[in-house]
Design an enzyme around this catalytic site. Structure first.
Site, PDB file in Angstrom:
ATOM      1  N   TYR A  57       0.849  -1.193   0.000  1.00  0.00           N
ATOM      2  CA  TYR A  57       0.000   0.000   0.000  1.00  0.00           C
ATOM      3  C   TYR A  57       0.881   1.237   0.000  1.00  0.00           C
ATOM      4  CZ  TYR A  57      -3.571  -3.334   1.636  1.00  0.00           C
ATOM      5  OH  TYR A  57      -4.418  -4.406   1.786  1.00  0.00           O
ATOM      6  N   HIS A 131      -0.202 -11.984   1.439  1.00  0.00           N
ATOM      7  CA  HIS A 131      -1.190 -11.151   0.748  1.00  0.00           C
ATOM      8  C   HIS A 131      -1.921 -11.921  -0.350  1.00  0.00           C
ATOM      9  CE1 HIS A 131      -1.878  -6.588   0.099  1.00  0.00           C
ATOM     10  NE2 HIS A 131      -2.986  -7.258  -0.102  1.00  0.00           N
TER      11      HIS A 131
END
Length: 191
Positions: A57, A131
């Site tokens: 991110y 992830h």
């Protein structure tokens, strides 16, 4: 705020957590850092104790924001972060300019954790997720690398994101899974 224990772990978090991705990645341009810091701290004051971020991110900037904003509350909150992409400061993990690709090789996981610890300003990551499942690395190798990080005190708990049943079972046989994350969006995009 109600509390929940994740899986069979001893990790207790608020029933409502705060996903921090949109603060510096996706869903429009990055937000004002001071405004997002105030939001994070306000969430803690309202009883939220579970915060979710990832190295991808930003990349990297979301972990920095979360680490800085939550530093005064470190003993009161749990921070989850994620690994699994081959991220560089110039890559675009959304794939718009070319995907950075998956990377869950054990040596990469260990490098990511060292960097995430610094950005988050913590000595231990409360919950570390893979992830995305990397088809090029056996999940047993991934779980083994996280198990070593847990044994060394750098990580407390292991989670998977967007994983199927067989992958979860295979990983759990090596290192117990405390949490499973699957993305869903609660706002109607047509409104």
């Amino acid at each position: 705020m109600q509390k929940r224990k994740l899986g069979n772990s001893n990790l207790e978090v608020s029933a409502i957590g705060l996903g921090c991705m949109g603060m510096s990645f996706s869903y429009g341009p990055p937000k004002d850092i001071q405004e997002m810091t105030a939001l994070l701290q306000s969430a803690v004051e309202r009883g939220v104790t579970f915060f979710d971020t990832a190295e991808v991110y930003g990349p990297f900037t979301n972990e920095e924001l979360v680490g800085e904003a939550l530093a005064p509350f470190r003993g009161q909150v749990a921070i989850a972060t994620k690994f699994g992409f081959d991220v560089s400061p110039n890559s675009d993990p959304r794939g718009i300019k070319g995907s950075p690709g998956l990377n869950s090789r054990p040596e990469h996981i260990k490098q990511v954790v060292e960097s995430s610890l610094k950005r988050l300003k913590v000595e231990t990551i409360d919950l570390l997720y893979q992830h995305r499942v990397d088809p090029n690395v056996p999940i047993e190798d991934v779980a083994g690398a996280v198990k070593e990080l847990i044994q060394s005190g750098k990580v407390k708990h292991f989670g998977l994101s967007e994983a199927g049943v067989q992958t979860i079972r295979r990983a759990h046989a090596v290192q117990p899974i405390a949490a499973l994350q699957s993305e869903y969006f609660v706002v109607d995009e047509d409104s």
